[in-house]
Structures are given as C-alpha cells and as structure tokens.
Design a protein around this motif. Sequence first.
Motif, mmCIF file in Angstrom:
data_model
loop_
_atom_site.group_PDB
_atom_site.id
_atom_site.type_symbol
_atom_site.label_atom_id
_atom_site.label_comp_id
_atom_site.label_asym_id
_atom_site.label_seq_id
_atom_site.Cartn_x
_atom_site.Cartn_y
_atom_site.Cartn_z
ATOM 1 N N ALA A 106 47.437 -21.335 -5.517
ATOM 2 C CA ALA A 106 46.993 -22.455 -6.358
ATOM 3 C C ALA A 106 45.473 -22.523 -6.412
ATOM 4 O O ALA A 106 44.890 -22.795 -7.467
ATOM 5 N N ILE A 107 44.808 -22.245 -5.285
ATOM 6 C CA ILE A 107 43.347 -22.253 -5.272
ATOM 7 C C ILE A 107 42.809 -21.144 -6.165
ATOM 8 O O ILE A 107 41.910 -21.361 -6.978
ATOM 9 N N LEU A 108 43.365 -19.948 -6.035
ATOM 10 C CA LEU A 108 42.903 -18.847 -6.868
ATOM 11 C C LEU A 108 43.174 -19.117 -8.345
ATOM 12 O O LEU A 108 42.351 -18.809 -9.207
ATOM 13 N N ARG A 109 44.330 -19.706 -8.643
ATOM 14 C CA ARG A 109 44.660 -20.020 -10.022
ATOM 15 C C ARG A 109 43.677 -21.030 -10.601
ATOM 16 O O ARG A 109 43.231 -20.898 -11.738
ATOM 17 N N SER A 110 43.295 -22.012 -9.804
ATOM 18 C CA SER A 110 42.353 -23.017 -10.303
ATOM 19 C C SER A 110 40.952 -22.435 -10.458
ATOM 20 O O SER A 110 40.214 -22.799 -11.356
ATOM 21 N N LEU A 111 40.570 -21.495 -9.578
ATOM 22 C CA LEU A 111 39.253 -20.892 -9.675
ATOM 23 C C LEU A 111 39.163 -19.864 -10.797
ATOM 24 O O LEU A 111 38.195 -19.820 -11.535
ATOM 25 N N LEU A 112 40.164 -19.014 -10.888
ATOM 26 C CA LEU A 112 40.112 -17.919 -11.847
ATOM 27 C C LEU A 112 40.697 -18.282 -13.207
ATOM 28 O O LEU A 112 40.491 -17.577 -14.179
ATOM 29 N N GLY A 113 41.432 -19.353 -13.274
ATOM 30 C CA GLY A 113 42.048 -19.730 -14.538
ATOM 31 C C GLY A 113 43.501 -19.298 -14.548
ATOM 32 O O GLY A 113 43.977 -18.554 -13.684
ATOM 33 N N SER A 114 44.219 -19.731 -15.539
ATOM 34 C CA SER A 114 45.651 -19.439 -15.587
ATOM 35 C C SER A 114 45.944 -18.035 -16.097
ATOM 36 O O SER A 114 47.064 -17.551 -16.001
ATOM 37 N N LYS A 115 44.950 -17.355 -16.674
ATOM 38 C CA LYS A 115 45.185 -16.012 -17.212
ATOM 39 C C LYS A 115 45.430 -14.990 -16.107
ATOM 40 O O LYS A 115 46.263 -14.112 -16.233
ATOM 41 N N HIS A 116 44.657 -15.122 -15.030
ATOM 42 C CA HIS A 116 44.788 -14.159 -13.941
ATOM 43 C C HIS A 116 45.940 -14.556 -13.042
ATOM 44 O O HIS A 116 45.987 -15.670 -12.551
ATOM 45 N N LYS A 117 46.818 -13.624 -12.820
ATOM 46 C CA LYS A 117 47.939 -13.901 -11.927
ATOM 47 C C LYS A 117 47.737 -13.089 -10.663
ATOM 48 O O LYS A 117 48.126 -11.935 -10.585
ATOM 49 N N VAL A 118 47.104 -13.682 -9.722
ATOM 50 C CA VAL A 118 46.838 -13.039 -8.445
ATOM 51 C C VAL A 118 47.695 -13.750 -7.416
ATOM 52 O O VAL A 118 47.660 -14.955 -7.294
ATOM 53 N N SER A 119 48.458 -12.962 -6.695
ATOM 54 C CA SER A 119 49.242 -13.593 -5.639
ATOM 55 C C SER A 119 48.747 -13.059 -4.308
ATOM 56 O O SER A 119 48.529 -11.871 -4.138
ATOM 57 N N MET A 120 48.560 -13.957 -3.422
ATOM 58 C CA MET A 120 48.061 -13.575 -2.115
ATOM 59 C C MET A 120 49.049 -14.093 -1.102
ATOM 60 O O MET A 120 49.174 -15.291 -0.920
ATOM 61 N N ASP A 121 49.739 -13.196 -0.477
ATOM 62 C CA ASP A 121 50.684 -13.627 0.537
ATOM 63 C C ASP A 121 50.006 -13.444 1.883
ATOM 64 O O ASP A 121 49.921 -12.326 2.408
ATOM 65 N N LEU A 122 49.497 -14.516 2.428
ATOM 66 C CA LEU A 122 48.762 -14.440 3.690
ATOM 67 C C LEU A 122 49.695 -14.189 4.864
ATOM 68 O O LEU A 122 49.292 -13.636 5.879
ATOM 69 N N ARG A 123 50.935 -14.575 4.732
ATOM 70 C CA ARG A 123 51.874 -14.403 5.840
ATOM 71 C C ARG A 123 52.261 -12.941 6.031
ATOM 72 O O ARG A 123 52.682 -12.550 7.114
ATOM 73 N N ALA A 124 52.120 -12.141 4.984
ATOM 74 C CA ALA A 124 52.483 -10.733 5.093
ATOM 75 C C ALA A 124 51.523 -9.997 6.026
ATOM 76 O O ALA A 124 51.887 -9.003 6.647
ATOM 77 N N ASN A 125 50.290 -10.459 6.116
ATOM 78 C CA ASN A 125 49.294 -9.775 6.937
ATOM 79 C C ASN A 125 49.360 -10.174 8.409
ATOM 80 O O ASN A 125 48.671 -9.591 9.232
ATOM 81 N N LEU A 126 50.165 -11.159 8.744
ATOM 82 C CA LEU A 126 50.245 -11.601 10.125
ATOM 83 C C LEU A 126 51.109 -10.664 10.958
ATOM 84 O O LEU A 126 52.035 -10.039 10.454
ATOM 85 N N LYS A 127 50.783 -10.573 12.253
ATOM 86 C CA LYS A 127 51.600 -9.763 13.159
ATOM 87 C C LYS A 127 52.894 -10.492 13.430
ATOM 88 O O LYS A 127 52.932 -11.704 13.515
ATOM 89 N N SER A 128 53.920 -9.733 13.587
ATOM 90 C CA SER A 128 55.196 -10.362 13.935
ATOM 91 C C SER A 128 55.323 -10.365 15.455
ATOM 92 O O SER A 128 55.077 -9.372 16.118
ATOM 93 N N VAL A 129 55.673 -11.481 15.995
ATOM 94 C CA VAL A 129 55.805 -11.639 17.434
ATOM 95 C C VAL A 129 57.249 -11.973 17.722
ATOM 96 O O VAL A 129 57.822 -12.887 17.125
ATOM 97 N N ARG A 130 57.811 -11.218 18.614
ATOM 98 C CA ARG A 130 59.217 -11.457 18.948
ATOM 99 C C ARG A 130 59.289 -12.435 20.096
ATOM 100 O O ARG A 130 58.469 -12.385 21.026
#
Length: 170
Positions: A106-130
């Motif tokens: 939502a932050i990127l969408r508000s900054l870049l406008g609705s034309k750019h569709k950038v998705s940033m999944d921050l949870r994908a970069n996290l280490k998985s801990v068992r």
Amino acid sequence: MLKSLMVARAKEELDQELLEKEEEKERYLAENVPPPKTSGLSLVELQELCRELHAKIDVVDEERYDIEAKVLHNTREIKDLNIKVLDLRGKFKRPNLRRVRVSADAILRSLLGSKHKVSMDLRANLKSVRKEDTEKERPVEVSDWRKNVEAMSGMEGRKKMFDAAKGTAQ
C-alpha cells in the motif's frame, strides 16, 4: 478599611481626570474657534451668521453620525467574529489518533501511483525457525525449589557454594 481607601482614591482620580478634560476642551476651543463678533451687526447680518453656523453644525453632526455608524458596525462585526471563533473552538475537538496498519504494498502504491504494480513480500525474506530446534537447544531442569533452598541455607550452603567455586577454578 483598605477597600474604602482604594474607592476614595479612585474617586479622586476620576474627578481629577474630568477636570483635566474640561480644561483641555476649553483650551482647544479658545485656540481653534474664535468667539463670534456680533457687536455692530444688523439683524440681517446676524440671521446670516446664524444660518452659516447652523450649516456648519449640520455638517459636523452628519460626520459624527457617519463615524458612529462605522464604529457601531465594526464593533458588531468584531463581536460576531469572536462568537464564531468561540463556536469553532467548542465544536471541533481533536480526535484521538489511531494507529493505522499499512502494508508495504500500500505504501509503494501510494508513492508510485496505481500504474506500477510492485509487490513486496517481506515475509518471504525472513528465515524460517522451527519450534523443535529452539526447544532442543534449551534443556530445562525441573527440580524441587524447596530442596534447593533448604540445602543452601545456613553455613553449610555457603560452604557448598565455596567448595563448588573452588572446584571449578582448579
């Protein structure tokens, strides 16, 4: 006693101010308005002088009336504006601010406008801990705390602690 003295003093000062205003008025009139010369004038000339004075008085009264009307209008406007200000202060209360959760997308969408569709999944970069790994790392000893307190109390407990510290140092 003090109050009556203050009232008497204020009355004296008020009387003094009134006298000063009267003297100032008489001084101003003596300087700016000469006394009319009516001696030796005929009846027609006196009537003409009265008409001129009446005309001047009418002009001055009109100016005074206009100025009073302007002052009255301005004071009403000031009162109305003060009432509006007080109403606005009373009506609008600052709302309690709430914490808003905004995602990175939502932050990127508000900054870049609705034309750019950038998705940033921050949870994908996290280490998985068992959970199993964290439980194995910390071995927990469960013992009866009352026995430990009884064993360490008194001089015997202090001797055991001293001996234990001595044994690890050697």
